[in-house]
Design an enzyme around this catalytic site. Sequence first.
Site, PDB file in Angstrom:
ATOM      1  N   SER A 170     -16.020 -23.172  23.516  1.00  0.00           N
ATOM      2  CA  SER A 170     -17.253 -23.662  22.916  1.00  0.00           C
ATOM      3  C   SER A 170     -16.920 -24.631  21.776  1.00  0.00           C
ATOM      4  CB  SER A 170     -18.098 -22.462  22.461  1.00  0.00           C
ATOM      5  OG  SER A 170     -19.403 -22.852  22.159  1.00  0.00           O
ATOM      6  N   ASP A 209     -24.658 -19.754  31.455  1.00  0.00           N
ATOM      7  CA  ASP A 209     -24.415 -19.935  30.020  1.00  0.00           C
ATOM      8  C   ASP A 209     -25.697 -20.457  29.372  1.00  0.00           C
ATOM      9  OD1 ASP A 209     -23.646 -21.083  27.531  1.00  0.00           O
ATOM     10  OD2 ASP A 209     -21.583 -21.293  28.249  1.00  0.00           O
ATOM     11  N   HIS A 243     -21.715 -17.141  28.346  1.00  0.00           N
ATOM     12  CA  HIS A 243     -20.906 -17.774  27.297  1.00  0.00           C
ATOM     13  C   HIS A 243     -19.970 -16.786  26.605  1.00  0.00           C
ATOM     14  CE1 HIS A 243     -20.380 -21.468  24.975  1.00  0.00           C
ATOM     15  NE2 HIS A 243     -20.478 -20.823  23.831  1.00  0.00           N
TER      16      HIS A 243
END
Lengths: 279, 279
Positions: A149, A225, A258
Site C-alpha cells: 500500500s 480491496d 487489503h
Amino acid sequence: MTFETVSENKAFGGTQGVYSHASGETGTPMTFSVFVPDHADGAKLPVLWYLSGLTCTYANVTEKGEFRAACAEQGIIFVAPDTSPRGDDVPDDEAYDFGKGAGFYVDATESPWAANFRMKSYIEAELPALIAERFPAADMTRQGITGHSMGGHGALTIALRSPDRFRSVSAFAPIVSPLNCPWGEKALTGYIGADRADWRSYDACALIEDGARLPDILVDQGLADNFLEEQLKPELLEKACADAGIALTLNRREGYDHSYYFISTFMADHVRWHAERLK
Amino acid sequence: MTFETVSENKAFGGTQGVYSHASGETGTPMTFSVFVPDHADGAKLPVLWYLSGLTCTYANVTEKGEFRAACAEQGIIFVAPDTSPRGDDVPDDEAYDFGKGAGFYVDATESPWAANFRMKSYIEAELPALIAERFPAADMTRQGITGHSMGGHGALTIALRSPDRFRSVSAFAPIVSPLNCPWGEKALTGYIGADRADWRSYDACALIEDGARLPDILVDQGLADNFLEEQLKPELLEKACADAGIALTLNRREGYDHSYYFISTFMADHVRWHAERLK
C-alpha cells in the site's frame, strides 16, 4: 550511533530480531526488525526490504507477514522499518493517513513536518548504512525491495529513483500514483507543499513518465480491496509500464482484500521472485 | 443459538473467518476463528482444533500461527477457540495465569468460577456441535487436536479423555502435569478445589497413569523456553508414555522459546502429522 537489541527470537532456523537506534534523519528513536536466516560463517546473504503501509510499524509484517519460511528457504535477510518517526515530541495529525504512521517515504519540506518526517533519507541512506554496519551477513550489493500500500508506493518510488541499488522490485496493493488519489494528494500537499511538480519524484507513474526505468516489477492486487478504485488504481501503473516497456507482472487476485491475509498468501511468491533476481 | 460472523477474509485460497455466539456453557458471548480451505462443493474436510495458551484469544494463533498454507495444502479445517469466558460480568483475577484468559480447559466447581468457567464442556461438546451445524464441510468423524502451553495441556487431556473423538494429537510446549507445576496447582486449586484426587482427569500424565491411552502423540518443545523447567517438564510426559507404551515423538528444539516464533516454525510439521492420520 546508539543501537539497541529490543528482542531476538529463534524462528525457522534463523533469528528474528527487533532493534532500535537513534536516527539522525528523524531526530527520534527508530525501531525496525531484521530476520537473518541460518547461514554458514562468513556467508553473505541478499537483503529484501519491506516497507509497510498506513498505520503500521515494523510489527505488523513481522508478526503477520509469514515471510520467514520462504526467506529461510531462499537464504534472504528481511528488513522491516517503521513507517514514520514516533514519540511525544513528533508532530502528528488526528487522521490515520497523515502524520505518525503515515510518513509516505518522503522528506518533508513543510512545517511542522520537515524536522522529523525524513523517511526518504532514512530508508535510502541512514538505515542501509546501519544494516551494513550491524549485520555482517548482509550483502548490500544484492538488495531487493517490496512493500504494501503506502509501502508499495515507497518501494516503487525508491527503486525507480535508485535502480542501481535494487536488483528486484515488487509490491502488494501499492499506491501507484499519489498525484491521482486522495491519500497521495493529502499527504504530499501536507509534507511537500501545493506545487504538484514537486511531487513527481514521489509518484511511481510520474517517475516512469519522466524516464525512470526498471527491468521488471511484480505486483499483486486483491480485487476485493476496498481501496482499489479510489486510491490504488493499478491500471495507471499498467499503462505507465506498457508505455515505457517495463515488464510488469500484475496479478489481480479475485476475492482478496487489503489485509495481511492477502499479503501473507502471496508473500512466498514475492520472496521467490526476489530470490531469483538476487542470487 | 445466536451466531454472528465477525469477519471473513480470503487467505491461501480459503476463508479465514472469525465468529461469535452466545454460549450456554459459559453464559457469555464466545469468539472463535475457523479457517476453511478451498474445497469442492460437498467435500468433507478433517477438523484440527488448536487450543491456545495463557492470556491468548483466538486471535494470537490466527494472526501469528502460520497454519493456513499447510492447512490449504492438506485440506484441513482449523478451529481456534478462546481460552476463557470474557466480559465485564465474568469473575476475574489480577494475575495473568488465573481467571480471564486462563480457563485451563476445566469445568470449575469452586465459587465464583463455576458459573462461567466451563471450558471443558465448551470445547468437548458445545463448540463441536456448533461447528458441525454451521460448517457443512467439517467432517466431525475426522478430528485432530493440538495446542500451546495451557492449550497443549487442554489438547492432551481432552484427547486422553475422548480418544475415540480424535485420530491425531499433538502439542507445542504443553503443560503436561498440572499436579506438578505452579501454574497447574494455582489454577486447579482455584477452579476445582484442594482435593488433588479431583485433578487427575485434568492432568495428562495422571490420565495416562490411570489407564488412558492414545496411539501416538507429537510434542515440540523449545529448549530456550523460560517455562521449561518449572512449568512444562516434558520429561514427565516422556516417562508416562514410556511406561504406558504410548508412542511419543518429543522434539527438543535447541534455541527456541515459548513464543509464536517457535510455534509458527513447527506448525507445518504438526499440520502434516495430523493430515497423515486424518486422511
